[in-house]
Design a protein around this motif. Sequence first.
Motif, short mmCIF file in Angstrom:
data_model
loop_
_atom_site.label_atom_id
_atom_site.label_comp_id
_atom_site.label_asym_id
_atom_site.label_seq_id
_atom_site.Cartn_x
_atom_site.Cartn_y
_atom_site.Cartn_z
N GLY A 51 -46.39 -63.37 44.31
CA GLY A 51 -45.82 -62.26 45.16
C GLY A 51 -45.22 -62.78 46.45
O GLY A 51 -44.56 -61.73 47.13
N GLN A 52 -45.69 -63.87 47.08
CA GLN A 52 -45.02 -64.36 48.21
C GLN A 52 -43.56 -64.81 48.23
O GLN A 52 -43.04 -64.79 49.36
CB GLN A 52 -45.84 -65.51 48.71
N LEU A 53 -42.98 -65.03 47.02
CA LEU A 53 -41.54 -65.47 46.95
C LEU A 53 -40.54 -64.22 47.20
O LEU A 53 -39.38 -64.62 47.22
CB LEU A 53 -41.24 -66.29 45.70
N LEU A 54 -41.00 -63.09 46.94
CA LEU A 54 -40.07 -61.98 46.68
C LEU A 54 -40.38 -61.19 47.68
O LEU A 54 -41.74 -61.00 48.00
CB LEU A 54 -40.18 -61.47 45.35
N PRO A 55 -39.43 -60.26 48.37
CA PRO A 55 -39.91 -59.18 49.58
C PRO A 55 -40.82 -58.28 48.73
O PRO A 55 -40.84 -57.98 47.37
CB PRO A 55 -38.75 -58.58 49.69
N SER A 56 -41.68 -57.61 49.49
CA SER A 56 -42.57 -56.39 49.15
C SER A 56 -41.91 -55.37 48.61
O SER A 56 -41.15 -54.88 49.52
CB SER A 56 -43.40 -56.32 50.30
N VAL A 57 -41.99 -54.81 47.51
CA VAL A 57 -41.46 -53.59 47.09
C VAL A 57 -42.27 -52.77 46.61
O VAL A 57 -43.52 -53.29 46.43
CB VAL A 57 -40.35 -54.00 46.05
N ILE A 60 -39.48 -64.00 24.75
CA ILE A 60 -38.97 -63.44 26.05
C ILE A 60 -39.83 -62.37 26.04
O ILE A 60 -40.12 -61.80 27.20
CB ILE A 60 -37.59 -62.73 25.58
N LEU A 61 -40.47 -61.74 25.28
CA LEU A 61 -41.39 -60.42 25.18
C LEU A 61 -42.79 -61.00 25.94
O LEU A 61 -43.22 -60.42 26.89
CB LEU A 61 -41.88 -60.07 23.75
N SER A 62 -43.09 -62.14 25.66
CA SER A 62 -44.42 -62.72 26.22
C SER A 62 -44.22 -62.95 27.86
O SER A 62 -44.85 -62.59 28.58
CB SER A 62 -44.69 -63.94 25.68
N VAL A 63 -42.89 -63.52 28.21
CA VAL A 63 -42.75 -63.79 29.67
C VAL A 63 -42.59 -62.53 30.38
O VAL A 63 -42.86 -62.07 31.37
CB VAL A 63 -41.29 -64.62 29.88
N LEU A 64 -41.88 -61.68 29.51
CA LEU A 64 -41.32 -60.07 30.26
C LEU A 64 -42.71 -59.43 30.44
O LEU A 64 -42.85 -58.76 31.57
CB LEU A 64 -40.59 -59.30 29.51
N GLY A 65 -43.73 -59.60 29.29
CA GLY A 65 -44.98 -58.87 29.42
C GLY A 65 -45.61 -59.46 30.90
O GLY A 65 -46.44 -58.74 31.43
N LEU A 66 -45.56 -60.92 31.00
CA LEU A 66 -46.30 -61.10 32.42
C LEU A 66 -45.59 -60.79 33.53
O LEU A 66 -46.43 -60.60 34.58
CB LEU A 66 -46.26 -62.86 32.04
N SER A 67 -44.15 -60.84 33.63
CA SER A 67 -43.65 -60.34 34.51
C SER A 67 -44.01 -58.72 34.88
O SER A 67 -44.12 -58.25 36.12
CB SER A 67 -42.08 -60.30 34.42
N ILE A 68 -44.21 -57.94 34.04
CA ILE A 68 -44.69 -56.70 34.17
C ILE A 68 -46.21 -56.47 34.78
O ILE A 68 -46.55 -55.74 35.49
CB ILE A 68 -44.94 -55.77 32.84
N VAL A 69 -47.05 -57.69 34.50
CA VAL A 69 -48.54 -57.73 35.05
C VAL A 69 -48.33 -57.90 36.38
O VAL A 69 -49.25 -57.52 37.24
CB VAL A 69 -49.03 -58.91 34.32
N SER A 70 -47.18 -58.61 36.92
CA SER A 70 -47.20 -58.62 38.52
C SER A 70 -46.87 -57.62 39.16
O SER A 70 -47.18 -57.32 40.36
CB SER A 70 -45.84 -59.47 38.78
N LEU A 71 -46.63 -56.23 38.27
CA LEU A 71 -46.37 -55.09 39.11
C LEU A 71 -45.22 -55.04 39.99
O LEU A 71 -45.04 -53.86 40.62
CB LEU A 71 -47.55 -54.38 39.67
N ASN A 72 -44.38 -55.91 40.10
CA ASN A 72 -43.21 -55.98 40.89
C ASN A 72 -41.76 -55.83 40.11
O ASN A 72 -41.38 -56.47 39.16
CB ASN A 72 -43.24 -57.26 41.70
#
Length: 187
Positions: free
Chosen positions: A56-62, A125-137
Amino acid sequence: MDLQTIFIYAFIFIFIGTEMWIKNKTKSNNVSDSADRGSRYIIIGSVICCLLLMNGQLLPSVPHLPNFTVYLGLLLSLAGFALRLYAVSYLGKNFTLAVQTTDQQQLVDHGPYAVVRNPAYTGSILSVLGLSIVSLNPLTIILCLILLVVGYSIRLKVEEKALLNHFGNTYEIYCKKVKYRIFPFIW
């Protein structure tokens, strides 16, 4: 440690474990002559970039997605792992991590390969996208989607050329029968 961090570490552990299992299971399928042209490393690079974006520190807070979305991401990720393992197992000796063809290779056009031409990629792709969704960002999700689409588009171009050169008209007929490469009605 929060729930998201636990899921991210668990994903990384599962991802590395499944890829090591696949590599070990398919190492006897490899031949010295490969048409891969580095596309395997493009996929690895896109996945690593996605994992780095989870920090979460690499991207701006949204504004973040609702907390229950973590569970949806986890389910999507686990479904992706299961699909990838199923697709790899279904291909058996025809599956390799590098793009290559052999004289003994057969074109598989049934099972998950009757729905999309690359179900193992769909699972990844689904596994990585699922993880990106876990980030909530939402920004992480969008950037991961872009990285994965670019990486897999390059890989598909290389792989399809190799399969067309090897199978010729049989592969063309298969592509007409199974129109979608990764996701039905989308791609």
